[in-house]
Design a protein around this motif. Structure first.
Motif, short mmCIF file in Angstrom:
data_model
loop_
_atom_site.label_atom_id
_atom_site.label_comp_id
_atom_site.label_asym_id
_atom_site.label_seq_id
_atom_site.Cartn_x
_atom_site.Cartn_y
_atom_site.Cartn_z
N GLN A 89 68.35 10.69 37.45
CA GLN A 89 67.88 9.92 36.43
C GLN A 89 66.64 10.70 35.30
O GLN A 89 66.12 9.96 34.53
N SER A 90 66.44 11.72 35.63
CA SER A 90 65.61 12.65 34.86
C SER A 90 66.00 12.99 33.49
O SER A 90 65.47 13.64 32.37
N VAL A 91 67.45 12.78 33.02
CA VAL A 91 68.06 13.44 32.00
C VAL A 91 68.76 12.19 31.26
O VAL A 91 69.33 11.45 31.74
N ASP A 92 68.93 12.34 29.90
CA ASP A 92 69.87 11.51 29.36
C ASP A 92 71.11 11.57 29.42
O ASP A 92 71.87 12.94 29.87
N GLY A 93 71.95 10.49 29.65
CA GLY A 93 73.57 10.53 30.18
C GLY A 93 73.61 10.45 31.56
O GLY A 93 74.68 10.34 32.14
N ARG A 94 72.60 10.32 32.42
CA ARG A 94 72.61 10.65 33.75
C ARG A 94 73.74 11.39 34.46
O ARG A 94 74.70 10.82 34.76
N THR A 95 73.45 12.78 34.32
CA THR A 95 74.25 13.45 35.21
C THR A 95 74.67 13.00 36.59
O THR A 95 73.98 12.47 37.34
#
Length: 261
Positions: free
Chosen positions: A175-181
Protein backbone atom coordinates in the motif's frame (compact mmCIF):
# COMPACT_ATOMS: atom_id res chain seq x y z
CA UNK A 1 -36.45 -33.26 132.82
CA UNK A 2 -37.58 -34.36 129.40
CA UNK A 3 -35.24 -34.39 126.35
CA UNK A 4 -37.05 -31.52 124.63
CA UNK A 5 -36.72 -29.31 127.70
CA UNK A 6 -32.99 -30.08 127.83
CA UNK A 7 -32.53 -28.94 124.20
CA UNK A 8 -34.54 -25.81 124.89
CA UNK A 9 -32.46 -25.00 127.97
CA UNK A 10 -29.17 -25.55 126.10
CA UNK A 11 -30.31 -23.37 123.19
CA UNK A 12 -31.33 -20.60 125.57
CA UNK A 13 -27.94 -20.73 127.28
CA UNK A 14 -26.08 -20.53 123.98
CA UNK A 15 -28.25 -17.61 122.90
CA UNK A 16 -27.57 -15.71 126.13
CA UNK A 17 -23.84 -16.47 126.02
CA UNK A 18 -23.73 -14.99 122.53
CA UNK A 19 -24.40 -11.56 123.98
CA UNK A 20 -21.45 -11.89 126.34
CA UNK A 21 -18.88 -12.26 123.46
CA UNK A 22 -17.84 -15.76 124.46
CA UNK A 23 -18.21 -17.01 120.88
CA UNK A 24 -16.46 -14.04 119.23
CA UNK A 25 -13.01 -15.75 118.94
CA UNK A 26 -14.66 -18.81 117.47
CA UNK A 27 -16.61 -16.69 114.97
CA UNK A 28 -13.46 -14.80 113.93
CA UNK A 29 -11.60 -18.05 113.41
CA UNK A 30 -14.41 -19.38 111.22
CA UNK A 31 -14.34 -16.20 109.12
CA UNK A 32 -10.57 -16.46 108.67
CA UNK A 33 -10.89 -20.03 107.49
CA UNK A 34 -13.90 -19.54 105.21
CA UNK A 35 -13.01 -16.18 103.59
CA UNK A 36 -9.97 -17.41 101.55
CA UNK A 37 -11.98 -20.37 100.34
CA UNK A 38 -14.90 -18.14 99.31
CA UNK A 39 -12.52 -15.70 97.62
CA UNK A 40 -10.80 -18.52 95.75
CA UNK A 41 -14.10 -19.98 94.60
CA UNK A 42 -15.21 -16.53 93.45
CA UNK A 43 -11.96 -16.04 91.50
CA UNK A 44 -12.30 -19.43 89.84
CA UNK A 45 -15.89 -18.72 88.88
CA UNK A 46 -14.87 -15.33 87.47
CA UNK A 47 -12.06 -16.85 85.38
CA UNK A 48 -14.41 -19.53 84.06
CA UNK A 49 -16.91 -16.82 83.09
CA UNK A 50 -14.21 -14.77 81.33
CA UNK A 51 -12.92 -17.83 79.46
CA UNK A 52 -16.43 -18.73 78.35
CA UNK A 53 -17.05 -15.15 77.16
CA UNK A 54 -13.69 -15.19 75.32
CA UNK A 55 -14.60 -18.30 73.33
CA UNK A 56 -18.03 -16.87 72.56
CA UNK A 57 -16.40 -13.66 71.27
CA UNK A 58 -13.96 -15.71 69.17
CA UNK A 59 -16.86 -17.53 67.57
CA UNK A 60 -18.60 -14.24 66.82
CA UNK A 61 -15.40 -12.78 65.34
CA UNK A 62 -14.91 -15.88 63.18
CA UNK A 63 -18.47 -15.64 61.85
CA UNK A 64 -18.02 -11.93 61.19
CA UNK A 65 -14.73 -12.55 59.35
CA UNK A 66 -16.37 -15.22 57.21
CA UNK A 67 -19.23 -12.85 56.39
CA UNK A 68 -16.83 -10.03 55.47
CA UNK A 69 -14.74 -12.41 53.39
CA UNK A 70 -17.80 -13.54 51.44
CA UNK A 71 -18.81 -9.91 50.90
CA UNK A 72 -15.29 -9.04 49.69
CA UNK A 73 -15.24 -11.99 47.30
CA UNK A 74 -18.66 -11.02 45.95
CA UNK A 75 -17.56 -7.39 45.52
CA UNK A 76 -14.29 -8.45 43.87
CA UNK A 77 -16.23 -10.68 41.47
CA UNK A 78 -18.56 -7.82 40.54
CA UNK A 79 -15.62 -5.44 40.02
CA UNK A 80 -13.79 -8.04 37.90
CA UNK A 81 -16.87 -8.70 35.78
CA UNK A 82 -17.43 -4.97 35.29
CA UNK A 83 -13.77 -4.43 34.34
CA UNK A 84 -13.88 -7.39 31.96
CA UNK A 85 -17.02 -6.05 30.28
CA UNK A 86 -15.46 -2.59 29.96
CA UNK A 87 -12.32 -4.10 28.38
CA UNK A 88 -14.38 -6.15 25.94
CA UNK A 89 -16.46 -3.13 24.91
CA UNK A 90 -13.31 -1.02 24.49
CA UNK A 91 -11.62 -3.61 22.26
CA UNK A 92 -14.81 -4.05 20.23
CA UNK A 93 -15.14 -0.28 19.71
CA UNK A 94 -11.51 -0.09 18.59
CA UNK A 95 -12.00 -3.01 16.22
CA UNK A 96 -15.11 -1.48 14.66
CA UNK A 97 -13.37 1.89 14.30
CA UNK A 98 -10.45 0.33 12.41
CA UNK A 99 -12.33 -1.96 10.08
CA UNK A 100 -14.84 -0.15 7.87
CA UNK A 101 -15.45 -3.28 5.78
CA UNK A 102 -16.90 -5.26 8.68
CA UNK A 103 -19.96 -4.52 10.79
CA UNK A 104 -20.52 -5.46 14.40
CA UNK A 105 -22.95 -8.27 13.58
CA UNK A 106 -20.21 -9.97 11.53
CA UNK A 107 -17.71 -10.08 14.38
CA UNK A 108 -17.48 -12.95 16.86
CA UNK A 109 -15.28 -12.08 19.81
CA UNK A 110 -13.36 -15.07 21.14
CA UNK A 111 -10.94 -15.68 23.98
CA UNK A 112 -7.65 -17.51 23.58
CA UNK A 113 -7.87 -20.44 26.00
CA UNK A 114 -5.18 -22.81 24.80
CA UNK A 115 -1.44 -22.78 24.23
CA UNK A 116 -0.04 -23.30 20.75
CA UNK A 117 -0.68 -26.78 19.39
CA UNK A 118 2.39 -27.00 17.16
CA UNK A 119 6.14 -26.64 17.56
CA UNK A 120 6.09 -23.39 15.58
CA UNK A 121 3.90 -21.59 18.15
CA UNK A 122 1.52 -20.63 15.37
CA UNK A 123 -1.78 -22.17 16.49
CA UNK A 124 -4.11 -21.42 19.40
CA UNK A 125 -7.42 -22.68 20.74
CA UNK A 126 -10.32 -20.23 21.15
CA UNK A 127 -13.50 -20.50 23.24
CA UNK A 128 -15.97 -20.17 20.35
CA UNK A 129 -17.11 -22.90 17.97
CA UNK A 130 -19.77 -23.99 15.51
CA UNK A 131 -22.62 -23.23 17.90
CA UNK A 132 -21.42 -19.60 17.93
CA UNK A 133 -21.12 -19.39 14.12
CA UNK A 134 -17.38 -20.11 13.85
CA UNK A 135 -16.51 -22.21 10.81
CA UNK A 136 -13.35 -23.49 9.14
CA UNK A 137 -11.83 -20.98 6.71
CA UNK A 138 -13.07 -17.81 8.40
CA UNK A 139 -10.53 -15.03 8.82
CA UNK A 140 -9.39 -13.88 12.26
CA UNK A 141 -8.49 -10.24 12.92
CA UNK A 142 -7.53 -7.88 15.73
CA UNK A 143 -7.45 -4.06 15.58
CA UNK A 144 -6.99 -3.88 11.83
CA UNK A 145 -4.39 -6.67 11.70
CA UNK A 146 -4.88 -9.97 9.95
CA UNK A 147 -4.14 -12.54 12.65
CA UNK A 148 -4.88 -15.76 10.80
CA UNK A 149 -7.63 -18.18 9.89
CA UNK A 150 -9.81 -20.84 11.51
CA UNK A 151 -8.36 -24.22 10.48
CA UNK A 152 -10.58 -26.49 12.57
CA UNK A 153 -13.96 -25.83 14.19
CA UNK A 154 -15.64 -27.95 16.86
CA UNK A 155 -19.00 -27.49 18.54
CA UNK A 156 -17.73 -25.18 21.31
CA UNK A 157 -14.07 -24.61 20.38
CA UNK A 158 -11.97 -23.80 17.33
CA UNK A 159 -8.31 -23.80 16.28
CA UNK A 160 -6.80 -20.65 14.78
CA UNK A 161 -3.59 -20.69 12.76
CA UNK A 162 -1.56 -17.47 12.65
CA UNK A 163 -0.34 -15.93 9.39
CA UNK A 164 3.20 -16.62 10.64
CA UNK A 165 2.60 -20.32 10.00
CA UNK A 166 3.87 -21.84 6.72
CA UNK A 167 0.47 -23.55 6.51
CA UNK A 168 -1.19 -20.26 5.54
CA UNK A 169 -0.80 -18.19 2.35
CA UNK A 170 -2.31 -14.73 1.87
CA UNK A 171 -2.67 -12.58 -1.26
CA UNK A 172 -1.24 -9.14 -0.45
CA UNK A 173 -0.31 -5.79 -1.95
CA UNK A 174 2.09 -2.97 -1.08
CA UNK A 175 0.00 0.00 0.00
CA UNK A 176 3.05 2.28 0.18
CA UNK A 177 3.67 2.46 -3.58
CA UNK A 178 1.62 3.47 -6.58
CA UNK A 179 0.26 0.53 -8.52
CA UNK A 180 0.01 -1.59 -5.40
CA UNK A 181 2.74 -4.18 -5.95
CA UNK A 182 1.21 -7.60 -5.45
CA UNK A 183 2.52 -10.84 -4.05
CA UNK A 184 1.81 -13.85 -1.86
CA UNK A 185 2.75 -13.99 1.83
CA UNK A 186 3.49 -17.20 3.72
CA UNK A 187 4.76 -17.79 7.23
CA UNK A 188 8.40 -18.54 7.88
CA UNK A 189 8.36 -21.19 10.60
CA UNK A 190 6.45 -19.04 13.05
CA UNK A 191 9.00 -16.23 13.25
CA UNK A 192 8.41 -13.94 10.27
CA UNK A 193 6.73 -13.65 6.86
CA UNK A 194 8.03 -14.04 3.33
CA UNK A 195 6.38 -12.18 0.46
CA UNK A 196 7.18 -13.77 -2.89
CA UNK A 197 5.87 -13.85 -6.48
CA UNK A 198 6.81 -10.19 -6.86
CA UNK A 199 7.52 -9.23 -10.48
CA UNK A 200 10.95 -7.77 -11.16
CA UNK A 201 9.56 -4.54 -12.56
CA UNK A 202 7.31 -3.91 -9.58
CA UNK A 203 8.46 -1.59 -6.81
CA UNK A 204 8.85 -2.66 -3.19
CA UNK A 205 11.03 -1.01 -0.54
CA UNK A 206 12.17 -1.53 3.02
CA UNK A 207 9.69 0.17 5.34
CA UNK A 208 6.66 -0.40 3.08
CA UNK A 209 3.45 -1.64 4.69
CA UNK A 210 1.87 -4.76 3.23
CA UNK A 211 -1.89 -5.35 3.42
CA UNK A 212 -4.30 -8.01 2.24
CA UNK A 213 -5.39 -7.51 -1.37
CA UNK A 214 -8.47 -9.73 -1.35
CA UNK A 215 -7.18 -11.47 -4.47
CA UNK A 216 -7.37 -14.91 -2.87
CA UNK A 217 -11.11 -14.61 -2.23
CA UNK A 218 -10.56 -15.63 1.38
CA UNK A 219 -9.32 -12.57 3.24
CA UNK A 220 -10.92 -9.14 3.02
CA UNK A 221 -8.73 -6.40 1.51
CA UNK A 222 -7.05 -3.70 3.58
CA UNK A 223 -5.97 -5.70 6.64
CA UNK A 224 -2.44 -4.97 7.81
CA UNK A 225 -0.11 -7.95 7.39
CA UNK A 226 3.38 -6.62 8.11
CA UNK A 227 6.22 -4.25 7.31
CA UNK A 228 9.02 -4.87 4.80
CA UNK A 229 12.40 -5.26 6.54
CA UNK A 230 14.44 -6.75 3.67
CA UNK A 231 14.14 -7.13 -0.11
CA UNK A 232 15.77 -10.04 -2.00
CA UNK A 233 16.29 -8.84 -5.57
CA UNK A 234 18.23 -11.26 -7.76
CA UNK A 235 18.19 -9.82 -11.29
CA UNK A 236 18.79 -13.28 -12.73
CA UNK A 237 15.46 -14.46 -11.33
CA UNK A 238 12.08 -13.57 -12.86
CA UNK A 239 10.58 -12.90 -9.43
CA UNK A 240 11.84 -11.28 -6.25
CA UNK A 241 11.04 -11.68 -2.57
CA UNK A 242 10.74 -9.60 0.58
CA UNK A 243 10.93 -10.37 4.27
CA UNK A 244 8.19 -8.90 6.45
CA UNK A 245 8.11 -8.11 10.13
CA UNK A 246 4.85 -8.66 11.98
CA UNK A 247 4.03 -5.60 14.06
CA UNK A 248 1.95 -7.52 16.60
CA UNK A 249 2.99 -10.30 18.98
CA UNK A 250 0.23 -12.84 18.33
CA UNK A 251 1.40 -15.02 21.20
CA UNK A 252 0.41 -12.32 23.71
CA UNK A 253 -3.16 -11.88 22.47
CA UNK A 254 -5.89 -12.93 24.89
CA UNK A 255 -8.82 -12.31 22.55
CA UNK A 256 -9.48 -12.31 18.81
CA UNK A 257 -12.29 -11.53 16.37
CA UNK A 258 -13.60 -14.08 13.90
CA UNK A 259 -15.22 -12.53 10.82
CA UNK A 260 -18.46 -14.17 9.72
CA UNK A 261 -18.97 -14.13 5.96
Amino acid sequence: MSLSLKYLFISLCIFLLGFTGVFTPLRNFAHKVSNPVSYGLHQIADEVRKTFEFFISLKKIRHENLRLREENLSLFSKISNTKELEDENKVLREQLALGSFVSRDKLIEARVIGLPFDNENSEVLIDKGKKDGVLTGQEVIYKGFLVGSVVDAFEERAVVVFITSPKLSVAVSDQSVDGRTKGLVTGSYGTSLIMDRILQDEEINVGDYIVTSGGDGIFDPGLLVGKVVEVFDDKSEPLKKAKLEVSMDFGRLDRLFVVVK
